[in-house]
Design a protein around this motif. Sequence first.
Motif, short mmCIF file in Angstrom:
data_model
loop_
_atom_site.label_atom_id
_atom_site.label_comp_id
_atom_site.label_asym_id
_atom_site.label_seq_id
_atom_site.Cartn_x
_atom_site.Cartn_y
_atom_site.Cartn_z
N GLN A 2 0.88 -1.31 0.02
CA GLN A 2 0.10 -0.02 0.04
C GLN A 2 0.85 1.38 0.12
OE1 GLN A 2 -2.20 1.41 3.60
NE2 GLN A 2 -3.86 0.56 2.45
N THR A 4 0.98 5.57 -0.22
CA THR A 4 0.16 6.87 0.02
C THR A 4 1.16 7.91 -0.37
OG1 THR A 4 -1.15 5.90 1.69
CG2 THR A 4 -1.03 8.31 1.50
N ASN A 6 1.67 12.23 -0.21
CA ASN A 6 1.24 13.61 0.19
C ASN A 6 1.91 14.42 -0.54
OD1 ASN A 6 -1.19 13.12 1.91
ND2 ASN A 6 0.61 12.31 3.48
N ARG A 17 -3.38 14.53 -1.71
CA ARG A 17 -3.11 13.13 -1.25
C ARG A 17 -3.50 12.08 -2.56
NH1 ARG A 17 -4.88 10.89 4.12
NH2 ARG A 17 -3.06 11.96 4.49
N GLY A 19 -3.87 8.23 -2.90
CA GLY A 19 -3.77 7.08 -2.12
C GLY A 19 -4.76 7.09 -0.78
N PRO A 20 -4.29 6.18 -0.13
CA PRO A 20 -3.78 4.85 0.00
C PRO A 20 -3.93 3.98 -1.37
CG PRO A 20 -5.16 4.47 1.50
CD PRO A 20 -5.13 6.08 1.16
N VAL A 21 -3.08 3.72 -2.23
CA VAL A 21 -3.23 2.59 -3.30
C VAL A 21 -2.67 1.54 -3.02
CG1 VAL A 21 -2.41 2.63 -5.75
CG2 VAL A 21 -2.80 4.77 -4.94
N GLN A 64 4.83 7.33 1.43
CA GLN A 64 4.78 6.09 2.42
C GLN A 64 4.51 4.89 1.96
OE1 GLN A 64 1.43 5.76 4.87
NE2 GLN A 64 2.62 5.64 6.63
N THR A 73 8.67 5.97 5.61
CA THR A 73 8.06 7.27 4.66
C THR A 73 9.37 7.85 4.39
OG1 THR A 73 6.03 7.43 5.95
CG2 THR A 73 6.81 9.50 4.88
#
Length: 104
Positions: A2, A4, A6, A17, A19-21, A64, A73
């Motif tokens: 996963q 993310t 930013n 932002r 994601g989260p993907v 992240q 991160t």
Amino acid sequence: MQITVNKTGGFAGVNQRLGPVETSSLDSGVADQVRRIVTESDFFHLPEDLQGAPVYDGFHYAVQVLDGTAEHTVILAGMSDDPVVARLHELIHLLDEAVGFQWI
């Protein structure tokens, strides 16, 4: 896995932002590229701060990655000749094309 991202800063004070993907939700080719970049960059062992020379009104990215119990991160900003930074920008671009940033 996963991921993310930013994105903040810039002239207009962006706060977005991505994601989260979940890589499992991506096209298999894109998911393979994402996993390859994370692995080849040794993401989980990178320093948390990869900010290069400051660029006024530039963007800052906090990337992240969660993979099982591993979480890390990395913050990117400014200009850098570091090939790892270039690969992480490639990762951001891939994910942006796949799912896109959203305002937060």
